[in-house]
Motif scaffolding. Structure first.
Motif, short mmCIF file in Angstrom:
data_model
loop_
_atom_site.label_atom_id
_atom_site.label_comp_id
_atom_site.label_asym_id
_atom_site.label_seq_id
_atom_site.Cartn_x
_atom_site.Cartn_y
_atom_site.Cartn_z
N GLY A 161 0.79 -1.23 0.00
CA GLY A 161 0.00 0.00 0.00
C GLY A 161 0.82 1.28 0.00
O GLY A 161 0.28 2.37 0.06
N HIS B 210 -2.60 5.30 0.08
CA HIS B 210 -3.45 4.28 -0.54
C HIS B 210 -3.94 3.34 0.55
O HIS B 210 -3.22 3.06 1.52
CB HIS B 210 -2.67 3.49 -1.58
N SER B 211 -5.16 2.84 0.39
CA SER B 211 -5.71 1.92 1.39
C SER B 211 -5.69 0.49 0.91
O SER B 211 -6.33 -0.38 1.49
CB SER B 211 -7.13 2.35 1.75
N ALA B 212 -4.96 0.24 -0.18
CA ALA B 212 -4.82 -1.13 -0.68
C ALA B 212 -3.55 -1.17 -1.53
O ALA B 212 -2.84 -0.17 -1.64
CB ALA B 212 -6.03 -1.54 -1.49
N CYS C 241 -5.28 -0.75 -5.94
CA CYS C 241 -6.47 -1.58 -5.80
C CYS C 241 -7.57 -0.87 -5.02
O CYS C 241 -8.68 -1.39 -4.93
CB CYS C 241 -6.11 -2.90 -5.13
N ASP C 242 -7.29 0.30 -4.47
CA ASP C 242 -8.33 1.06 -3.80
C ASP C 242 -9.06 1.95 -4.79
O ASP C 242 -9.81 2.84 -4.41
CB ASP C 242 -7.74 1.90 -2.64
N LYS D 72 -8.05 4.25 -6.49
CA LYS D 72 -7.63 5.66 -6.48
C LYS D 72 -6.35 5.86 -7.28
O LYS D 72 -5.48 4.99 -7.33
CB LYS D 72 -7.32 6.10 -5.05
N GLU E 171 -10.79 9.42 -7.78
CA GLU E 171 -11.44 8.13 -7.54
C GLU E 171 -12.72 8.01 -8.33
O GLU E 171 -13.80 8.29 -7.83
CB GLU E 171 -11.74 7.99 -6.04
N ASP F 219 -9.86 -1.99 -9.57
CA ASP F 219 -8.41 -1.74 -9.47
C ASP F 219 -7.87 -0.93 -10.63
O ASP F 219 -8.21 -1.18 -11.78
CB ASP F 219 -7.63 -3.06 -9.50
N ARG G 133 -7.12 -11.09 -2.39
CA ARG G 133 -8.33 -10.39 -2.01
C ARG G 133 -9.60 -11.20 -2.14
O ARG G 133 -10.67 -10.70 -1.91
CB ARG G 133 -8.45 -9.09 -2.80
N GLN H 9 -5.11 -6.16 5.14
CA GLN H 9 -5.53 -4.80 5.50
C GLN H 9 -6.95 -4.83 6.05
O GLN H 9 -7.82 -5.42 5.46
CB GLN H 9 -5.46 -3.87 4.30
N GLY I 17 -9.12 -2.41 6.41
CA GLY I 17 -10.09 -1.63 5.66
C GLY I 17 -10.96 -0.74 6.51
O GLY I 17 -11.82 -0.05 6.00
#
Lengths: 395, 489
Positions: A217, A236-238, A259-260, A262, A278, A283, B221, B251, B253
């Protein structure tokens, strides 16, 4: 928490109020603590208050997002393709495979051009990194990595080294020796260390710094010689799947996609996320700057490619078709920025007119997913790498 | 199918798997497949008479191709064949007489796969299942069910691998045969073919693409191991551990309070940003592209020819030469960036600045660029060198900075780093861009190159030396003037 009729195991000073009372042995963030029942109740109420605040914060965030969208929409007075109606349509394209590079034993995952405009480095699931003279199709160097799935590779600006990495969570630099007999693996230098797979790497303007992105991430900037982390980029959150440095000589920014869903623009000096986009529905596999540096394109698993402009702070074009079902894995611009080459998981490469938004060509040839597409430094050709183990040069 | 997923959304059950890349493609294909089988708007699925038997529930390849061209806005049949082949390769439809899953634009007969076997059900059938299937096939005495060579090889391999539990597999296969016998003849034909097509996807013919291969970056995932179907025949292989691709996502989330606060800060910054109107943005994008269109080898055929097409490297040789071509010189005029990007352009600009006695600006800019490219341990020392050369009291190549930038830079040098000179560099760049660069473009040196004014050899020799003389005289005169000025002030 509500049931007060428990059996007190210990009696003593409360960790919180210090009064001698029957104590409850509880765990707070995995640490054992001894609170009296009154203090436990107080803490529970505070917890509730905290929870409520998160809700109000989230509501505030949502309101701001709506307001931001409204403000941006005000400036959206026309569509790019509408303005582009007045420019000449491009002629018929004859793009063919001019070279096929065979030699990898498994899926080709990444490719990068040397600044000499004819050499490329490619990496594969078979653990091999190969340097080719694409013009003659000769293999010039080959390195076997200790891990399979080498997902990222990059050519150094000097042309004297290559960087690569993948499931080993690292990015390593190999100097390219003129002596063919020399074992390149012996001179390997480990530069980057992530806590998950390396998805992408790129040298900055010199052989001395590498920018990496990872499944953990984050993105990071490293000093090659010392292996030291110069700057890390969190936001990033992923998994981050792709990055691209801004083309300007004075640029200090890069864009990343993940993959978030964004796409984030970062300031390399401060590590700050300066802009974020976003709008994709899945993804983002690939990000690439428009040659002027004012915009960038993305390719996503939602089967669309999109163009985002940094000055408008907005998505300005979508490249999609009903008949394109599978995700776009990789995108790159032609030299003028008029054409966008996009490789897809349906084994094809679609060529888009960036301004008009239409598809100008569909290129068949690969026998499995196209995983990577890169235009050569002088724009005379582009290279595609595929899960069919080959690379193709198109012009 | 699309409708079903909408309903699911309405109820509020967010299926995380729906978001996964594979599932997005599957739902789109399923939509197409459903439309293909629509009673009124779809393709004609019918029973075809063949020799002594009837072939139930089939449609021709060309019917499918025609439908796709009409309903998916496809102009080129090659494209329709390509997508159709992919849909077949994924396992949604299949040729009834071939293990190889492609679509042909002719009378070849195709059947649609049963929803039970759809890839969106997250099938990961195990080898015990495949063994049962092949075993069962050998028990049925029908030529159309004979094993292909590769299947016979697979069976032999599995018999060796499962030697100890072969009795169990055999029994399961017998049980399956019994169940199958109970079915109606026509139904059996259909189900048999669908079952075979299922295995064609999960155990493809050697040489065919295995469409069940996954991108390892996306494997983690798949959050719901319970969704994965591992057995067609209700037999779970206890020897196989849980598939490594199904480790739970690392993660969490969940947004912490900090995350949301950061987001609010970010959004507020974005609200303050001054943005450009779309019409303006479109104009600038178009102008840029238009300017470079002549230089784009994909749009404008290069001269000399593109090496990749002509197998002739003259194009590259010319680009590498120190003698710049006219178009290349023209490009330097597009922006200061372009001039600096090209080493010859940079050289010419530097020469010009030298003639104006302002080369220290470019030298400083280049030095700072170089500083940013140095290894970390050399940075501090190099930064000091730059300070000494360009900014310190009595510097040999002193640059002119406003006091504010000077102060800031001086502060930065207390802890020298790669970005210590950012402000100064920015200031100098803007100065060059607005002042020296436009003059460079108007200069004789540049104009000569641009208009490709070719001077004849001998005259050039003479003129150059004359020019050299006048310049040196000019220099000494100017410097005399300067010192004269300084003395008088």
């Amino acid at each position: 928490m509500c049931d007060q009729t428990f059996l007190a195991i210990t009696f003593g000073p409360c960790d919180n109020c210090s009064q001698n009372k029957p104590l409850m042995n509880i765990y707070l963030k995995n640490e054992p603590i001894n609170y009296c029942s009154l203090c436990v109740e107080l803490m529970a109420c505070q917890g509730l208050a905290k929870g409520e605040t998160i809700h109000t914060l989230k509501a505030e965030s949502e309101t701001l997002k709506t307001k931001l969208e409204e403000e941006r929409a005000k400036l959206h007075d026309v569509e790019l393709h509408q303005v582009a109606e007045k420019i000449e349509a491009l002629g018929q394209f004859v793009m063919k495979t001019r070279r096929t590079l065979k030699g990898h034993g498994n899926k080709v995952l990444c490719v990068d051009w040397c600044r000499d405009k004819r050499r490329i480095v490619s990496s594969s699931q078979d653990g091999k990194v190969i340097v080719w003279d694409a013009y003659t199709t000769n293999k010039e160097h080959a390195v076997t990595m200790p891990c399979t799935w080498v997902m990222a590779c990059a050519y150094a600006p000097s042309g004297c080294a290559v960087a690569c990495g993948g499931l080993d969570n690292k990015c390593s630099v190999y100097p390219l020796s003129l002596d063919k007999n020399e074992n390149l693996a012996a001179k390997k230098k480990s530069v980057a260390m992530h806590t998950n797979y390396l998805s992408s790497c790129s040298f900055t303007n010199s052989d001395m710094q590498i920018l990496t992105s990872s499944g953990d991430g984050t993105c990071a900037l490293w000093d090659v010689e010392s292996g030291q982390l110069l700057q890390s980029f969190h936001g990033h959150s992923a998994d981050v799947l792709s990055l691209n440095l801004a083309p300007s000589e004075t640029g200090n920014t890069f864009v990343s996609g993940g993959c978030d869903k964004k796409a984030n623009v970062w300031d390399m000096r401060s590590g700050q996320n300066v802009q974020s986009f976003e709008t994709h529905e899945s993804d983002i596999n690939s990000v690439k700057y428009y040659p002027s540096g004012d915009a960038f394109a993305t390719g996503s698993d939602d089967a669309t490619c999109r163009l985002y402009d940094l000055r408008a702070d907005r998505e300005v074009a979508i490249y999609s078709k009903e008949s394109i079902i599978f995700g776009a894995s990789s995108v790159d611009f032609s030299l003028s920025g008029r054409l966008l080459f996009a490789g897809y998981n349906d084994y094809t490469i679609n060529v888009w007119d960036v301004l008009k938004g239409t598809r100008v060509a569909i290129l068949f040839g690969h026998e499995n997913r196209v995983s990577t597409v890169r235009v050569s430094p002088d724009g005379t050709a582009f290279c595609s790498g595929s899960w069919d183990n080959t690379l193709r040069i198109w012009a | 199918m699309a409708q079903a997923s909408q309903e699911q959304g309405a109820v509020g059950i967010a299926d995380p798997d729906e978001d996964s890349p594979n599932m997005i493609a599957y739902r789109k294909i399923e939509d197409i497949i459903t439309r293909l089988q629509d009673e009124t708007e779809g393709v004609p699925v019918r029973t075809v008479k063949s020799f002594l038997s009837k072939i139930p529930s089939v449609v021709t390849g060309s019917d499918i191709v025609q439908w796709m061209m009409k309903n998916l806005n496809i102009d080129d049949p090659a494209e329709a064949i390509h997508i159709g082949s992919l849909i077949a390769a994924q396992g949604y439809m299949f040729p009834i007489s071939d293990h190889v899953l492609t679509l042909k634009d002719d009378g070849t007969l195709y059947r649609f796969q049963a929803p039970y076997f759809w890839p969106s059900n997250c099938w990961e059938p195990e080898n015990t299942d495949y063994a049962i299937y092949l075993c069962k096939r050998t028990m049925q005495n029908k030529t159309r069910l004979e094993l292909a060579d590769y299947e016979a090889e697979n069976l032999a391999r599995l018999q060796r691998a499962f030697a100890r539990k072969w009795e169990f597999i055999f029994m399961q296969a017998e049980a399956q045969v019994k169940i199958d016998r109970k079915k109606d003849k026509t139904e059996r034909k259909i189900v048999d073919s669908q079952e075979r097509a299922f295995w064609d996807v999960h155990r493809p013919v050697p040489g065919c693409v295995n469409t069940t291969e996954m991108d390892i970056r996306k494997c983690r995932r798949l959050k719901n191991p319970q969704r994965v179907k591992k057995s067609v025949y209700g037999v779970v292989d206890d020897t196989q551990t849980q598939s490594p691709v199904h480790t739970p996502s690392q993660q969490s989330g969940k947004d912490t309070r900090e995350d949301v606060e950061k987001e609010i800060l970010f959004l507020n910054t974005q609200l303050d940003r001054h943005c450009m109107k779309m019409s303006k943005v479109a104009e600038t994008l178009m102008i840029y592209t238009e300017q470079y269109l002549d230089y784009d080898p994909f749009v404008t055929l290069p001269d000399p020819a593109n090496p990749w097409i002509s197998d002739d490297v003259t194009f590259w040789e010319l680009e590498a030469s120190k003698d710049p071509s006219q178009p290349r010189v023209k490009k330097w005029g597009f922006s200061l960036d372009e001039a600096l990007k090209d080493p010859v352009g940079r050289e010419q600009f530097l020469k010009f600045l030298e003639s104006e006695f302002s080369s220290e600006n470019l030298l400083f800019w280049l030095a700072v660029q170089d500083l940013k490219c140095r290894p970390l341990q050399e940075v501090a020392a190099r930064a000091q060198e730059i300070w000494q050369e360009f900014l310190a009291e009595g510097a040999p190549n002193a640059i002119n900075l406003d006091s504010h930038s000077y102060e800031r830079t001086s502060q930065n040098l207390k802890d020298p780093g790669r970005y210590s000179f950012e402000d100064a560099q920015d200031h100098i760049y803007k100065l060059m861009k607005s002042d020296s660069y436009p003059r460079f473009l108007r200069s004789n040196a540049y104009q000569d190159l641009l208009l490709a004014r070719k001077k004849p050899e001998t005259e050039q020799g003479r003129r150059t030396s004359l020019e050299k003389f006048t310049r040196s005289v000019g220099k000494s005169l100017t410097s005399k003037r300067l010192t004269g000025l300084m003395q008088s002030s």
